[in-house]
Enzyme design. Structure first.
Site, PDB file in Angstrom:
ATOM      1  CB  SER A 184      -0.958   0.003   1.201  1.00  0.00           C
ATOM      2  OG  SER A 184      -2.036  -0.875   0.971  1.00  0.00           O
ATOM      3  CE  LYS A 231      -4.587   1.706  -0.536  1.00  0.00           C
ATOM      4  NZ  LYS A 231      -3.977   0.496   0.028  1.00  0.00           N
ATOM      5  CB  SER A 264      -4.198   1.283   4.094  1.00  0.00           C
ATOM      6  OG  SER A 264      -3.285   0.939   3.098  1.00  0.00           O
TER       7      SER A 264
END
Length: 266
Positions: A56, A59, A109
């Site tokens: 993640s 992101k 997340s």
């Protein structure tokens, strides 16, 4: 007397050198790097160019494009595709502003939030991934290739600790990005149906490390624990990236790297 002076001078420079090159922490992470956020100077590295799954931490790039290409006040209709992604709080048919969706993605997340952002800005995930790759090359993250907006495992989705640090460094130059990644908690508002979703940042260092200002956690079974961590002390900002570590040790090892950097002489 001259001999004594020389010995004292040698001792002074020896102690200064030892102080400047303080012993780096021993890390279990497969790859890591520590850089100065202003200059990009590398203060520590371990397998920094080794290809790893960024999970993640991906992101960060999705957030950068959301801020540069999107309107935070634009209302987005959540698609069934975004709502069906693993690990999301979204439901199909909900309406939420892009700005709120970006906070939801970065703080908890949320994988579906990243997908919804990709669809809103790129039209679809594949085109948005192409936009991500183009931006990565522009930043200088040449060892990176994205195929999705959230970091879900894929053999063709990879990066390096060095590239993740470059992306974090670029993002932190943006005032809105800094505001988002340093936020500890927020009530994310949905337009329809009207509701608030409490979101607490998954980056534990924001609550435990003096001067922490971000940036992004990551974890999948393939990637293991990942973390891009940044902190500011005495006007100096450092960025530490940990890849493929334990779920909890990513925080302790990032903190140890940051401590190491702040203890070093400029």
């Amino acid at each position: 007397m001259k001999l004594l002076f020389r010995l004292l001078t040698l001792l002074f420079f020896t102690l200064t050198t030892l102080s400047a090159n303080a012993q780096a922490p021993i890390l279990t992470a497969d790859a890591a790097i520590l850089i100065d956020a202003r200059t990009g100077q590398v203060l520590y590295e371990k397998n920094a160019d080794k290809r790893e799954s960024p999970a993640s931490m991906t992101k960060m790039m999705t957030c950068i494009l959301a801020l540069e290409r999107g309107n935070p006040l634009k209302t987005i209709a959540v698609s069934a595709n975004a709502a069906n992604v693993e690990s999301t709080e979204l439901c199909g048919g909900e309406w939420i502003r892009l700005g709120d969706l970006t906070y939801q993605m970065m703080l908890i997340s949320d994988n579906g939030a990243a997908t919804a952002i990709a669809e809103a800005i790129g039209g679809n995930v594949n085109h948005f991934a192409s936009m991500m790759n183009e931006k990565a090359r522009a930043i200088g993250a040449v060892g990176t290739h994205f195929v999705n907006a959230n970091g879900m495992p894929d053999e063709d989705h990879y990066s390096t600790a060095r590239d993740m640090a470059k992306i974090a460094q670029y993002g932190l130059r943006n005032k809105e990005f800094r505001q988002i990644v340093s936020t500890k908690s927020k009530q994310v508002h949905y337009e329809r149906p009207s509701k608030n979703l409490p979101c607490t940042n998954t980056n534990h260092l924001l609550f435990t490390y003096d001067g922490a200002i971000g940036v992004k956690t990551g974890y999948t079974r393939a990637a293991q624990g990942c973390l891009a961590a940044a902190a500011t002390r005495n006007g100096r900002t450092l960025i530490a990236v940990i890849m493929h570590a334990g779920w909890g040790s990513r925080f302790t090892e990032a903190a140890a790297l940051l401590d190491h950097g702040f203890e070093m002489k400029k």
